[in-house]
Design a protein around this motif. Structure first.
Motif, PDB file in Angstrom:
ATOM      1  N   GLN A   1      26.956  28.445  23.721  1.00 26.65           N
ATOM      2  CA  GLN A   1      26.716  27.011  23.849  1.00 26.65           C
ATOM      3  C   GLN A   1      26.741  26.618  25.324  1.00 26.65           C
ATOM      4  N   PHE A   2      25.653  25.997  25.752  1.00 28.35           N
ATOM      5  CA  PHE A   2      25.555  25.502  27.116  1.00 28.35           C
ATOM      6  C   PHE A   2      26.007  24.053  27.189  1.00 28.35           C
ATOM      7  N   VAL A   3      26.311  23.632  28.411  1.00 34.91           N
ATOM      8  CA  VAL A   3      26.606  22.236  28.722  1.00 34.91           C
ATOM      9  C   VAL A   3      25.697  21.802  29.868  1.00 34.91           C
ATOM     10  N   THR A   4      25.137  20.626  29.763  1.00 35.48           N
ATOM     11  CA  THR A   4      24.458  20.013  30.893  1.00 35.48           C
ATOM     12  C   THR A   4      24.765  18.520  30.866  1.00 35.48           C
TER      13      THR A   4
ATOM     14  N   LEU B   1      29.277  26.027  30.469  1.00 38.52           N
ATOM     15  CA  LEU B   1      29.371  26.547  29.106  1.00 38.52           C
ATOM     16  C   LEU B   1      30.373  25.722  28.305  1.00 38.52           C
ATOM     17  N   TRP B   2      30.286  25.851  26.988  1.00 37.56           N
ATOM     18  CA  TRP B   2      31.199  25.166  26.071  1.00 37.56           C
ATOM     19  C   TRP B   2      31.825  26.206  25.144  1.00 37.56           C
TER      20      TRP B   2
ATOM     21  N   ILE C   1      31.085  36.400  33.301  1.00 40.09           N
ATOM     22  CA  ILE C   1      31.870  35.177  33.135  1.00 40.09           C
ATOM     23  C   ILE C   1      32.690  35.291  31.856  1.00 40.09           C
ATOM     24  N   PRO C   2      34.010  35.096  31.909  1.00 44.44           N
ATOM     25  CA  PRO C   2      34.807  35.136  30.678  1.00 44.44           C
ATOM     26  C   PRO C   2      34.392  34.020  29.725  1.00 44.44           C
TER      27      PRO C   2
ATOM     28  N   ILE D   1      34.859  22.509  28.577  1.00 45.79           N
ATOM     29  CA  ILE D   1      33.808  22.999  29.457  1.00 45.79           C
ATOM     30  C   ILE D   1      34.313  24.210  30.232  1.00 45.79           C
ATOM     31  N   ILE D   2      33.473  25.231  30.308  1.00 43.53           N
ATOM     32  CA  ILE D   2      33.794  26.451  31.047  1.00 43.53           C
ATOM     33  C   ILE D   2      32.855  26.574  32.244  1.00 43.53           C
TER      34      ILE D   2
END
Length: 290
Positions: A191-194, A121-122, A156-157, A127-128
């Motif tokens: 917001q996702f991160v990949t 996550l962002w 997830i926080p 990045i989370i």
């Protein structure tokens, strides 16, 4: 009589489809090695207790796994020297002799990165990881023409709230690529991160729709060093920002509740895709068709 014949032919078709399925799924606890279709744990970390450290699926050319720990939803790759299903026999870690006799190996080094198309996550600044959690659940299943693994990370926080994230990876019969999907099971978008990681000395090829890495990964558990090719296909309209942090290319998504992308990999021992030129041409072709 006609009804009986109809169901007879349907049964034959079903058996034929199952016989043609060139995918598989694998999930088991190391303590008993019995295959199951679901494991969950409140700690979110069964890395040392689950075989190959989490769920895994395969097609003829590669296998992918998701780590059951705080690196959750980093995706690691097992590459094959020859087409076929071998995850149930090799269990991700074939012996040196088995590798020399034709089994594949874990040539890919994901480390602390997202690996190949993993999900995080962002929060607007950083990045989370998908951790800590109140519960982590993994499932696998094999259907007539595909296999699938899922990881659900709960509570997830994230930005002062808690979110549930489901990551699904699917392998399809006859398709070298695997599909990665991420679902935000919460009220609002996130917001996702990949991305895709890389290592020193590797060659990088990229366009708006894909990134390819090609070269050696640091030695780990494989019997020999072999060049690995990896690629991620993305929709550039989904990711307005890309970051190269020196170890991985990171894509940051628009606020959303769902995204998907495709990943694939090969090694230099692959008779069809064992050269960067051939692999790049294939990735370009796939990008044009998606």
């Amino acid at each position: 009589m006609k009804t009986t014949l109809f169901f007879f032919f349907i049964s034959l078709l079903s058996l034929a489809l199952e016989a043609q399925n060139k995918t598989d799924a694998s999930l088991f606890l190391r303590i008993d090695s019995l295959y199951v279709d679901k494991i969950q744990d409140a700690s979110g970390d069964l890395y040392k207790k689950i075989g190959h450290h989490g769920p895994a699926i395969e097609n003829e050319w590669m296998a992918l796994r998701l780590y059951f720990n705080n690196k959750a939803c980093a995706i690691d790759v097992y590459n094959k020297q020859q087409p076929g299903l071998e995850l149930k026999e090799a269990k991700w870690y074939p012996s040196e002799q088995e590798q020399r006799n034709g089994y594949g190996a874990d040539y890919y080094k994901a480390g602390s990165s997202v690996g190949l198309g993993g999900i995080r996550l962002w929060d607007g600044e950083k990045i989370i990881p998908l951790a800590p959690v109140s519960m982590r659940t993994v499932k696998v299943r094999k259907e007539k023409c595909y296999s699938q693994m899922e990881m659900l990370s709960e509570d997830i926080p994230y930005k002062g709230n808690k979110v549930d994230i489901l990551v699904r990876v699917t392998s399809y019969t006859g398709i070298r690529e695997m599909k990665v999907e991420a679902f935000a099971l919460c009220n609002g978008p996130i917001q996702f991160v990949t991305g895709i990681n890389y290592h020193k000395g590797q060659k990088i090829k990229q366009s708006d729709h894909y990134i390819i890495s090609w070269g050696y990964h640091p030695e780990d558990v494989a019997a020999e060093k072999i060049k690995v090719g990896a690629a991620i296909h993305i929709d550039p309209s989904t990711y307005p920002e890309k970051i190269d942090d020196g170890t991985q290319f990171i894509f940051i998504s628009k606020p959303t509740k769902y995204l998907s992308h495709w990943v694939t990999s090969t090694i230099e021992k692959d008779k069809t895709m064992g050269h960067l030129k051939a692999f790049e041409a294939y990735v370009k072709q796939i990008a044009q068709n998606k």
